[in-house]
Structure formats: C-alpha cells, structure tokens
Design an enzyme around this catalytic site. Sequence first.
Site, PDB file in Angstrom:
ATOM      1  N   LEU A   1       0.823  -1.208   0.000  1.00  0.00           N
ATOM      2  CA  LEU A   1       0.000   0.000   0.000  1.00  0.00           C
ATOM      3  C   LEU A   1       0.861   1.263   0.000  1.00  0.00           C
ATOM      4  O   LEU A   1       2.024   1.227   0.444  1.00  0.00           O
ATOM      5  CB  LEU A   1      -0.877   0.020   1.257  1.00  0.00           C
ATOM      6  N   SER A   2       0.294   2.347  -0.438  1.00  0.00           N
ATOM      7  CA  SER A   2       0.974   3.641  -0.330  1.00  0.00           C
ATOM      8  C   SER A   2       1.271   3.902   1.148  1.00  0.00           C
ATOM      9  O   SER A   2       0.400   3.714   1.998  1.00  0.00           O
ATOM     10  CB  SER A   2       0.056   4.736  -0.890  1.00  0.00           C
ATOM     11  N   GLY A   3       2.482   4.297   1.439  1.00  0.00           N
ATOM     12  CA  GLY A   3       2.862   4.590   2.817  1.00  0.00           C
ATOM     13  C   GLY A   3       3.287   3.365   3.613  1.00  0.00           C
ATOM     14  O   GLY A   3       3.631   3.477   4.797  1.00  0.00           O
ATOM     15  N   ALA A   4       3.310   2.201   2.973  1.00  0.00           N
ATOM     16  CA  ALA A   4       3.707   0.983   3.704  1.00  0.00           C
ATOM     17  C   ALA A   4       5.188   1.008   4.046  1.00  0.00           C
ATOM     18  O   ALA A   4       5.625   0.355   4.999  1.00  0.00           O
ATOM     19  CB  ALA A   4       3.361  -0.263   2.887  1.00  0.00           C
ATOM     20  N   GLY A   5       5.972   1.731   3.245  1.00  0.00           N
ATOM     21  CA  GLY A   5       7.413   1.828   3.538  1.00  0.00           C
ATOM     22  C   GLY A   5       8.305   1.343   2.416  1.00  0.00           C
ATOM     23  O   GLY A   5       9.509   1.156   2.604  1.00  0.00           O
TER      24      GLY A   5
ATOM     25  N   SER B   1       1.787  -1.796  -7.266  1.00  0.00           N
ATOM     26  CA  SER B   1       1.491  -3.004  -8.064  1.00  0.00           C
ATOM     27  C   SER B   1       0.446  -3.902  -7.392  1.00  0.00           C
ATOM     28  O   SER B   1       0.778  -4.973  -6.900  1.00  0.00           O
ATOM     29  CB  SER B   1       2.769  -3.781  -8.395  1.00  0.00           C
TER      30      SER B   1
HETATM   31  P1  ADP Z   1       5.688   3.842   0.155  1.00  0.00           P
HETATM   32  O1  ADP Z   1       6.920   3.960  -0.702  1.00  0.00           O
HETATM   33  O2  ADP Z   1       5.324   2.400   0.441  1.00  0.00           O
HETATM   34  O3  ADP Z   1       4.535   4.655  -0.318  1.00  0.00           O
HETATM   35  P2  ADP Z   1       7.146   5.492   1.979  1.00  0.00           P
HETATM   36  O4  ADP Z   1       8.450   4.785   2.249  1.00  0.00           O
HETATM   37  O5  ADP Z   1       7.131   6.613   0.994  1.00  0.00           O
HETATM   38  O6  ADP Z   1       6.057   4.375   1.595  1.00  0.00           O
HETATM   39  O7  ADP Z   1       6.542   6.047   3.333  1.00  0.00           O
HETATM   40  C1  ADP Z   1       6.496   5.268   4.503  1.00  0.00           C
HETATM   41  C2  ADP Z   1       6.488   6.225   5.693  1.00  0.00           C
HETATM   42  O8  ADP Z   1       6.289   5.461   6.881  1.00  0.00           O
HETATM   43  C3  ADP Z   1       7.796   6.955   5.823  1.00  0.00           C
HETATM   44  O9  ADP Z   1       7.528   8.282   6.231  1.00  0.00           O
HETATM   45  C4  ADP Z   1       8.502   6.182   6.938  1.00  0.00           C
HETATM   46  O10 ADP Z   1       9.388   6.989   7.660  1.00  0.00           O
HETATM   47  C5  ADP Z   1       7.323   5.745   7.802  1.00  0.00           C
HETATM   48  N1  ADP Z   1       7.573   4.538   8.579  1.00  0.00           N
HETATM   49  C6  ADP Z   1       7.297   4.408   9.896  1.00  0.00           C
HETATM   50  N2  ADP Z   1       7.642   3.180  10.342  1.00  0.00           N
HETATM   51  C7  ADP Z   1       8.139   2.509   9.290  1.00  0.00           C
HETATM   52  C8  ADP Z   1       8.672   1.203   9.141  1.00  0.00           C
HETATM   53  N3  ADP Z   1       8.754   0.357  10.158  1.00  0.00           N
HETATM   54  N4  ADP Z   1       9.097   0.810   7.905  1.00  0.00           N
HETATM   55  C9  ADP Z   1       9.020   1.674   6.864  1.00  0.00           C
HETATM   56  N5  ADP Z   1       8.526   2.934   6.940  1.00  0.00           N
HETATM   57  C10 ADP Z   1       8.089   3.366   8.158  1.00  0.00           C
END
Ligand code: ADP
Length: 171
Positions: A4-8, A77
Amino acid sequence: MTGLSGAGKTTIALILEEEIRQRGLKVERLDGDTVRESLTRDLGFSKEDREKNIERVTFVAKLLSRNGVVCICSFISPYQSIRDRVRAQTTNFIEVFVDAPLETVMERDVKGLYQKAIAGEIPNFTGISDPFEPPARPDIHVRTDLQTPLESAGHILGTLEDMGLIPPAKL
Ligand code: ADP
C-alpha cells in the site's frame, strides 16, 4: 516491492540500495512516484494504466538486470496477475511484500493522500477506492507495523544472501 501507499517501500528501498552498493554491486532503484513523473507520466490509475505502468518498468528492469545491475522496483502493483506476469517474464524476480495494515498507513498518512482519498478527492486510490491484492506467496514478507525500516531491510538482505543473489556484507 509491492504494498500500500505509505507501507514503507521507498524508505526500505533506499536502505537496500545503499547496502547493496556497499557490497560492490551495481544497483538502480525504480520508484513508483518518480517513474510516474517521467517514464509513465501519461498514465493514470485505471487497471489498464496500472498494468501499462508495470509493463514499462519491467522492460527497463530487464534491460538493467541483464547487464548485471540489481534493480530495486518499488511500486504499489496491486494486482497479483500482473505481478505474476512480471515473474514469468524476468529472471531472479523477488516479490517483496511490504506489508502494513490499512489502519497503520492511514494513521501515517505521510503524503496526506488517504485523507484526500477518503474525502473522495482522489479516485482509484489503492486500499480506499481501488483494490489491493496481497501477494499469495511472496518471496519475502516484511511487516512494517512490527519492524523498523532497518529490521525490514536486514531481513530482505539476509534472504537475498541465503538465496545466493547478493554477497554478504563486507567486514
Ligand atoms: P511507500 O513507498 O510504500 O509509499 P514510503 O516509504 O514513501 O512508503 O513512506 C512510509 C512512511 O512510513 C515513511 O515516512 C517512513 O518513515 C514511515 N515509517 C514508519 N515506520 C516505518 C517502518 N517500520 N518501515 C518503513 N517505513 C516506516
């Protein structure tokens, strides 16, 4: 890397990129947000366009990987059928499920997109108004609600080492 968006995905991909480079390999990172501003800026978020997005990325990733460049691709994806097709078309395809529950990513809402999607301002938003099919059998599964980014990256690197795809860290 799917999730998901924001998953990391991007956060972990950046750590992986640095670490893999440190190990003496050539590495390139293709990321959904940046690819959509360039290579696929003409595409939207219908199923058909999402498919084209991944198709073009696959094309580029294949060119890179057959020239010995490790290719880290971080894209939502959301469709299993499309991920399966990429697997069939490439060698050494590793599906990494960057997993966090919807509640977690909505709470993070780093880009403010979930709030907008819930308000109906963004159509076809994965997890809210568009499907996400979790990988049935990912090669690697990380839970970013339970692990730190470094822990997730460490798990991915360890698995790639065990598979003989990357060398161990230099001392
Ligand atoms: P994506 O690329 O999946 O959309 P991002 O990496 O852009 O996600 O954003 C994930 C956000 O969640 C970042 O701001 C990151 O700092 C935060 N975050 C908090 N905890 C975690 C973690 N355990 N793993 C990855 N990201 C994390």
